[in-house]
Structure formats: structure tokens, C-alpha cells
Design a protein around this motif. Structure first.
Motif, PDB file in Angstrom:
ATOM      1  N   LEU A   1     -57.170  26.528 -24.651  1.00 22.47           N
ATOM      2  CA  LEU A   1     -57.047  27.662 -25.274  1.00 22.47           C
ATOM      3  C   LEU A   1     -57.124  28.890 -24.425  1.00 22.47           C
ATOM      4  O   LEU A   1     -56.398  29.906 -24.353  1.00 22.47           O
ATOM      5  CB  LEU A   1     -57.938  27.921 -26.505  1.00 22.47           C
ATOM      6  CG  LEU A   1     -57.919  29.334 -27.271  1.00 22.47           C
ATOM      7  CD1 LEU A   1     -56.281  29.626 -27.745  1.00 22.47           C
ATOM      8  CD2 LEU A   1     -58.933  29.361 -28.239  1.00 22.47           C
ATOM      9  N   ILE A   2     -58.379  29.008 -23.337  1.00 24.48           N
ATOM     10  CA  ILE A   2     -58.626  30.057 -22.518  1.00 24.48           C
ATOM     11  C   ILE A   2     -57.366  30.078 -21.669  1.00 24.48           C
ATOM     12  O   ILE A   2     -56.730  31.174 -21.287  1.00 24.48           O
ATOM     13  CB  ILE A   2     -59.808  29.894 -21.676  1.00 24.48           C
ATOM     14  CG1 ILE A   2     -61.220  30.089 -22.854  1.00 24.48           C
ATOM     15  CG2 ILE A   2     -59.891  30.778 -20.802  1.00 24.48           C
ATOM     16  CD1 ILE A   2     -62.341  29.952 -22.054  1.00 24.48           C
TER      17      ILE A   2
ATOM     18  N   LEU B   1     -54.785  33.255 -21.257  1.00 22.92           N
ATOM     19  CA  LEU B   1     -54.553  34.135 -19.749  1.00 22.92           C
ATOM     20  C   LEU B   1     -53.214  34.154 -19.585  1.00 22.92           C
ATOM     21  O   LEU B   1     -52.619  35.058 -19.118  1.00 22.92           O
ATOM     22  CB  LEU B   1     -55.385  33.096 -18.652  1.00 22.92           C
ATOM     23  CG  LEU B   1     -56.728  33.574 -18.882  1.00 22.92           C
ATOM     24  CD1 LEU B   1     -57.591  32.835 -17.980  1.00 22.92           C
ATOM     25  CD2 LEU B   1     -57.127  34.967 -18.549  1.00 22.92           C
ATOM     26  N   HIS B   2     -52.244  33.165 -19.779  1.00 20.43           N
ATOM     27  CA  HIS B   2     -50.719  32.632 -19.638  1.00 20.43           C
ATOM     28  C   HIS B   2     -50.055  33.801 -20.166  1.00 20.43           C
ATOM     29  O   HIS B   2     -49.048  34.699 -19.944  1.00 20.43           O
ATOM     30  CB  HIS B   2     -50.458  31.529 -19.753  1.00 20.43           C
ATOM     31  CG  HIS B   2     -50.419  30.516 -18.571  1.00 20.43           C
ATOM     32  ND1 HIS B   2     -49.804  30.914 -17.446  1.00 20.43           N
ATOM     33  CD2 HIS B   2     -51.378  29.545 -18.242  1.00 20.43           C
ATOM     34  CE1 HIS B   2     -49.977  29.861 -16.734  1.00 20.43           C
ATOM     35  NE2 HIS B   2     -50.796  28.973 -17.033  1.00 20.43           N
ATOM     36  N   GLU B   3     -50.537  34.064 -21.539  1.00 21.00           N
ATOM     37  CA  GLU B   3     -49.938  35.038 -22.508  1.00 21.00           C
ATOM     38  C   GLU B   3     -50.190  36.326 -22.166  1.00 21.00           C
ATOM     39  O   GLU B   3     -49.150  37.070 -22.326  1.00 21.00           O
ATOM     40  CB  GLU B   3     -50.630  34.980 -23.869  1.00 21.00           C
ATOM     41  CG  GLU B   3     -49.976  35.381 -25.014  1.00 21.00           C
ATOM     42  CD  GLU B   3     -50.336  35.251 -26.583  1.00 21.00           C
ATOM     43  OE1 GLU B   3     -51.470  35.493 -26.609  1.00 21.00           O
ATOM     44  OE2 GLU B   3     -49.761  34.393 -27.122  1.00 21.00           O
TER      45      GLU B   3
ATOM     46  N   LEU C   1     -50.904  37.255 -18.980  1.00 20.40           N
ATOM     47  CA  LEU C   1     -50.695  37.887 -17.345  1.00 20.40           C
ATOM     48  C   LEU C   1     -49.204  37.237 -16.633  1.00 20.40           C
ATOM     49  O   LEU C   1     -48.890  37.806 -15.826  1.00 20.40           O
ATOM     50  CB  LEU C   1     -51.645  36.828 -16.566  1.00 20.40           C
ATOM     51  CG  LEU C   1     -53.225  37.479 -16.874  1.00 20.40           C
ATOM     52  CD1 LEU C   1     -54.090  36.673 -16.110  1.00 20.40           C
ATOM     53  CD2 LEU C   1     -53.366  38.760 -16.568  1.00 20.40           C
ATOM     54  N   ASP C   2     -48.394  36.548 -17.656  1.00 16.60           N
ATOM     55  CA  ASP C   2     -47.260  36.090 -17.272  1.00 16.60           C
ATOM     56  C   ASP C   2     -46.260  37.196 -16.859  1.00 16.60           C
ATOM     57  O   ASP C   2     -45.450  36.982 -16.239  1.00 16.60           O
ATOM     58  CB  ASP C   2     -46.752  34.972 -18.230  1.00 16.60           C
ATOM     59  CG  ASP C   2     -47.108  33.749 -18.123  1.00 16.60           C
ATOM     60  OD1 ASP C   2     -48.046  33.411 -17.021  1.00 16.60           O
ATOM     61  OD2 ASP C   2     -46.837  32.819 -18.790  1.00 16.60           O
ATOM     62  N   GLY C   3     -46.535  38.288 -17.413  1.00 21.21           N
ATOM     63  CA  GLY C   3     -45.490  39.635 -17.118  1.00 21.21           C
ATOM     64  C   GLY C   3     -45.971  40.075 -15.926  1.00 21.21           C
ATOM     65  O   GLY C   3     -45.059  41.247 -15.557  1.00 21.21           O
ATOM     66  N   ILE C   4     -46.883  39.940 -15.081  1.00 21.21           N
ATOM     67  CA  ILE C   4     -47.282  40.606 -13.944  1.00 21.21           C
ATOM     68  C   ILE C   4     -46.510  39.781 -12.739  1.00 21.21           C
ATOM     69  O   ILE C   4     -46.899  38.588 -12.540  1.00 21.21           O
ATOM     70  CB  ILE C   4     -48.786  40.448 -13.675  1.00 21.21           C
ATOM     71  CG1 ILE C   4     -49.536  41.307 -14.875  1.00 21.21           C
ATOM     72  CG2 ILE C   4     -49.219  41.121 -12.460  1.00 21.21           C
ATOM     73  CD1 ILE C   4     -51.284  41.189 -14.852  1.00 21.21           C
TER      74      ILE C   4
END
Length: 74
Positions: free
Chosen positions: A38-39, A43-45, A47-50
């Protein structure tokens, strides 16, 4: 060799309030996930746009090389 960490990962330890941990456990159970999964998902949800730069990829490459070198010494 078995039980060796992935050379493409880093271990970090954090302290979080028990109330937040209780919420993480509850949400993870509702989604049939572990708290770690879940963590990672959260985090992906977030930070993926960076976008990463060439410098970031060089740092990643360097860290993987260090991890591989450590593994060779075992």
C-alpha cells in the motif's frame, strides 16, 4: 544467492504515528494488500508525475553499481 536485497532498491526506515499506522493497516486490509504494498502504491500515485533528469538517472546508475559491488564482496 538467496535472500539478497534487490540491487535496484534502497531500504529506508521511518517512524509514523500509531494512528496513521492503524489507518494504513485498515486500508491495506480493505484492498487485500500488505502495508508495504500500500505504501509503495501511494508513493507511486503521488510521485509518478515527477520527471527525472539525466543527473537523477546517473545517480541511480551509481547506486546500483555500488549495490552490485557490495554483493560481490559477500
Amino acid at each position: 544467492m538467496p535472500n539478497q536485497p534487490d540491487v535496484n532498491k534502497v531500504i529506508r526506515s521511518i517512524q509514523i504515528p500509531l494512528e496513521l499506522m492503524a489507518r494504513l493497516r485498515k486500508l491495506a486490509a480493505a484492498r487485500c494488500m500488505t502495508v508495504g504494498q500500500l505504501i509503495n502504491f501511494i508513493l507511486h500515485e503521488q510521485l509518478d508525475g515527477i520527471a527525472l533528469t539525466e543527473e537523477d538517472y546517473e545517480w541511480i546508475k551509481s547506486e546500483v553499481k555500488k549495490n552490485e559491488d557490495k554483493r560481490k564482496n559477500y
